[in-house]
Scaffold this active site. Structure first.
Site, short mmCIF file in Angstrom:
data_model
loop_
_atom_site.label_atom_id
_atom_site.label_comp_id
_atom_site.label_asym_id
_atom_site.label_seq_id
_atom_site.Cartn_x
_atom_site.Cartn_y
_atom_site.Cartn_z
CG ASP A 103 -1.96 1.02 1.29
OD1 ASP A 103 -2.43 1.41 0.21
OD2 ASP A 103 -2.36 1.42 2.41
CD GLU B 273 -3.15 8.38 -4.61
OE1 GLU B 273 -2.96 7.35 -3.93
OE2 GLU B 273 -3.32 9.51 -4.09
CG ASN C 275 -7.29 0.99 -0.55
OD1 ASN C 275 -7.66 0.05 -1.26
ND2 ASN C 275 -6.13 1.59 -0.71
CG ASP D 53 0.98 7.61 -3.60
OD1 ASP D 53 0.94 8.45 -4.54
OD2 ASP D 53 0.44 7.80 -2.51
CB SER E 15 -12.38 4.32 7.16
OG SER E 15 -11.47 3.25 7.23
CG HIS F 97 -6.26 4.80 -1.90
ND1 HIS F 97 -5.14 4.41 -1.22
CD2 HIS F 97 -6.21 4.20 -3.10
CE1 HIS F 97 -4.43 3.61 -1.99
NE2 HIS F 97 -5.04 3.46 -3.15
CG ASP G 59 -5.28 1.28 8.01
OD1 ASP G 59 -5.49 0.50 8.97
OD2 ASP G 59 -4.21 1.89 7.89
N GLY H 248 -7.71 8.61 7.00
CA GLY H 248 -7.86 8.92 8.41
C GLY H 248 -9.30 9.04 8.86
P1 13P Z 1 -8.86 5.00 5.48
O1 13P Z 1 -7.96 5.89 6.27
O2 13P Z 1 -10.13 5.70 5.09
O3 13P Z 1 -9.13 3.71 6.14
O4 13P Z 1 -8.11 4.68 4.09
C1 13P Z 1 -7.17 3.64 4.01
C2 13P Z 1 -6.40 3.68 2.73
O5 13P Z 1 -6.72 4.34 1.78
C3 13P Z 1 -5.19 2.83 2.68
O6 13P Z 1 -4.48 2.99 1.49
O1 G3H Z 2 -3.09 5.13 3.55
C1 G3H Z 2 -2.52 4.83 4.57
C2 G3H Z 2 -2.92 3.58 5.28
O2 G3H Z 2 -4.01 3.84 6.12
C3 G3H Z 2 -1.74 3.01 6.00
O3 G3H Z 2 -1.41 3.76 7.11
O4 G3H Z 2 0.98 4.27 6.68
O5 G3H Z 2 0.00 4.48 8.97
O6 G3H Z 2 0.38 2.21 7.96
P1 G3H Z 2 0.10 3.68 7.73
ZN ZN Z 3 -4.60 4.97 0.71
#
Ligand code: 13P
Ligand code: G3H
Ligand code: ZN
Length: 315
Positions: free
Chosen positions: A81, A133, A253, A103, A213, A210, A255, A180
């Site tokens: 990612d 991207e 996506n 990216d 969430s 992306h 996270d 986020g």
């Molecule tokens: P969120 O922060 O909305 O979960 O997005 C995650 C993401 O795009 C990881 O690449």
């Molecule tokens: O886009 C970012 C993802 O949420 C991953 O987050 O880089 O803190 O692991 P991270």
């Molecule tokens: Zn992302």
């Protein structure tokens, strides 16, 4: 079984999206596999640069290989990612990742094309697929800082040119989301018109969303009631995933939502049981809650129940 994202996208295009979930540790790995088996869903495991360096880059690989053995019916892709060029090359050389994301979206269009093309050529020579991207999301990514106000949506004409010149396998588009827990300050929302315009120019080409969430308000309230301080957190309405999938989005996506589940479980556990200190107690609750969360997301994405049809495609 590890497959490429390209194989997963073939069955999904126009119908549903595959959930792409970031993992960082054992409990997330176990919860993710359980949730996807419970909902009979193919899935994408995402590993960020930060996740690779959290312990050691080989640690998550070992966990995933073990989980693959424990859940022999699972079908998933292993995806880097938000990689920079050096990390992409490291993952391509590792022989473990089936898909990488380069990216270079913070670079100029020409430089983004140049870097992406180099990664695509190296990856394709080893049967690995590439996501790139174009456009810029709001929020903060690992090595890319973009002010919310200056987030740039993807230009549909540029998207077509970019895909043709780079040979990339899927494209992450900026359509108004951000990474986020604090998305959509004010009246921002998803720009479906941008997706429609891109799909018109790139029919049957897999797009990626992306920053997807949903930041459930109930989750935020529970975290705050257990001592957290997440004011004004807001996400993407998960009922919008279906429309995005119809417009060519095959990968969504997620996270942050998983981090919120972790935070809620652990805050509530230590609030309610201040005398306890065995890490396995909240760990067990988290694995179960995370599995439920994943199964719910897969329902919303439409990929719950698709394991059977995907198995026929990848065999
Ligand atoms: P969120 O922060 O909305 O979960 O997005 C995650 C993401 O795009 C990881 O690449
Ligand atoms: O886009 C970012 C993802 O949420 C991953 O987050 O880089 O803190 O692991 P991270
Ligand atoms: Zn992302």
């Amino acid at each position: 079984m590890i497959v490429t994202t390209k194989q997963l996208f073939e069955g999904a295009y126009g119908k549903y999206a595959i959930g792409a979930y970031n993992i960082n540790n054992l409990e997330q790995t176990m919860g993710l596999f359980r949730g996807c088996m419970d909902s009979q869903a193919p899935f994408i495991i995402q590993i960020s640069k930060g996740a690779r360096s959290f312990t050691h880059k080989n640690m998550l690989e070992a966990l995933i290989r073990a989980a693959d053995g424990i859940f022999p019916d699972s079908i998933f892709a292993v995806h880097l990612d938000h990689g920079d060029e050096a990390t992409c090359f490291d993952c391509i050389a590792s022989g473990f990742y089936s898909s990488v994301m380069i990216d270079a979206s913070s670079e100029s269009f020409e430089k983004n094309v140049e870097i992406t093309k180099r990664v695509v050529d190296a990856a394709h020579s080893k049967g690995i697929v590439v996501e790139a991207e174009l456009g810029q999301l709001g929020g903060v990514e690992e090595h890319v800082k973009v002010d919310e106000a200056n987030a740039k949506l993807t230009d549909p004409d540029q998207a077509k040119e970019f895909v043709e010149r780079t040979g990339v396998d899927s494209l992450a588009c900026a359509i108004g989301t951000s990474h986020g827990a604090f998305k959509f300050a004010g009246s921002q929302g998803l720009h479906y018109e941008v997706l429609e315009a891109i799909q018109k120019r790139l029919p049957n080409f897999p797009l990626v969303m992306h920053g997807s969430s949903s930041v459930p308000q109930e989750e935020v309230a529970r975290i705050n009631a257990a001592g957290g301080n997440l004011k004004g957190a807001k996400g993407v309405d998960e009922n919008q995933f279906k429309r995005a999938a119809e417009l060519g989005v095959t990968k969504i996506n997620i996270d942050t939502d998983g981090r919120l589940v972790w935070t809620r479980v652990h805050r509530e556990f230590f609030r309610d049981f201040p005398e306890k200190f065995d890490l396995r107690d909240p760990g067990k609750i988290f694995m179960s809650e995370y599995a439920k969360f994943i199964a719910h997301k897969n329902e919303k994405l439409g990929n719950a129940g698709q394991l059977f049809s995907v198995r026929k495609l990848v065999k």
